[in-house]
Design an enzyme around this catalytic site. Structure first.
Site, mmCIF file in Angstrom:
data_model
loop_
_atom_site.group_PDB
_atom_site.id
_atom_site.type_symbol
_atom_site.label_atom_id
_atom_site.label_comp_id
_atom_site.label_asym_id
_atom_site.label_seq_id
_atom_site.Cartn_x
_atom_site.Cartn_y
_atom_site.Cartn_z
ATOM 1 C CE LYS A 1 -3.743 -2.298 2.472
ATOM 2 N NZ LYS A 1 -4.477 -2.380 3.751
ATOM 3 C CB SER B 1 -1.557 0.834 8.332
ATOM 4 O OG SER B 1 -1.755 0.123 9.525
ATOM 5 C CG ASP B 2 -3.569 -5.213 5.887
ATOM 6 O OD1 ASP B 2 -4.369 -4.741 5.067
ATOM 7 O OD2 ASP B 2 -3.677 -6.350 6.382
ATOM 8 C CB THR B 3 -5.391 -4.289 11.259
ATOM 9 O OG1 THR B 3 -4.703 -3.065 11.511
ATOM 10 C CG2 THR B 3 -5.687 -4.984 12.578
ATOM 11 N N GLY C 1 0.562 -4.234 10.645
ATOM 12 C CA GLY C 1 1.815 -3.902 9.991
ATOM 13 C C GLY C 1 1.766 -2.455 9.549
#
Length: 189
Positions: free
Chosen positions: A53, A70-72, A107
């Site tokens: 991203k 960001s990624d969750t 992340g």
């Protein structure tokens, strides 16, 4: 500390709120790339996705910027849970999480250029109270679960089912804001 031009490569209203709350000045340009997951370990999945991203948005900028990707995800017993595809998927996720402890991984990638990028991961343990089937369906009826990893939002109506957390609350919301600030200070030196 003077921060560079910051771009959040996410459409998440929760990430936006956390950055505003912390006093960041930033622009939102959500990445539209098709996410490609080649990893299987939760920590590596969120690293990979946050990097994709951030890199996507950074490559499209004509002026120097610090892009935050960001990624969750939620993981229980090595089963990774992203956002539910539909009501049945949300039911499945909540049934597997209720009464148990699971992990929330976020992340975060800080990206200025291909030679100046850094990714870190924050992990928080979350323990839920048991939920009846009626409670699960009532929560799903709120429509709150559908844009959230693991089919729940700790900051919303689901808060009544959170027994305890071990780690960063904001990480579960979607962005470990305190650690992000500390990492940006180091990154921008």
């Amino acid at each position: 500390m003077k921060l560079p031009n910051i771009i959040l490569a996410s459409a998440s209203p929760r990430r936006r709120e956390l950055l505003i709350q912390a006093g960041f000045s930033f622009t939102v340009i959500p990445s539209q790339i098709e996410e490609v997951i080649t990893e299987t370990v939760p920590e590596n999945i969120v690293k990979q996705l946050s990097f994709q991203k951030a890199e996507d948005i950074a490559k499209r900028q004509s002026t120097p910027s610090l892009v935050i990707g960001s990624d969750t995800i939620v993981s229980r017993n090595e089963t990774v849970m992203g956002k539910p595809a539909d009501e049945n998927d949300a039911v499945r996720m909540l049934k597997s999480l209720q009464g148990q402890t699971h992990q929330v991984y976020t992340g975060v990638t800080l990206y200025e250029s291909p030679s100046h990028a850094y990714t870190f991961v924050e992990c928080t343990d979350v323990t839920l109270y048991p939920m009846s089937e009626e409670e699960i369906y009532a929560y799903i009826a709120t429509k709150e679960p559908f844009d959230k990893a693991g089919a729940y939002g700790i900051q919303g109506r689901f808060a009544i089912y959170i027994k305890k957390i071990n780690g960063d609350y904001n990480n579960v919301v979607g962005l470990p804001i305190a650690r992000l600030y500390q990492e940006i200070k180091q990154f921008c030196i």
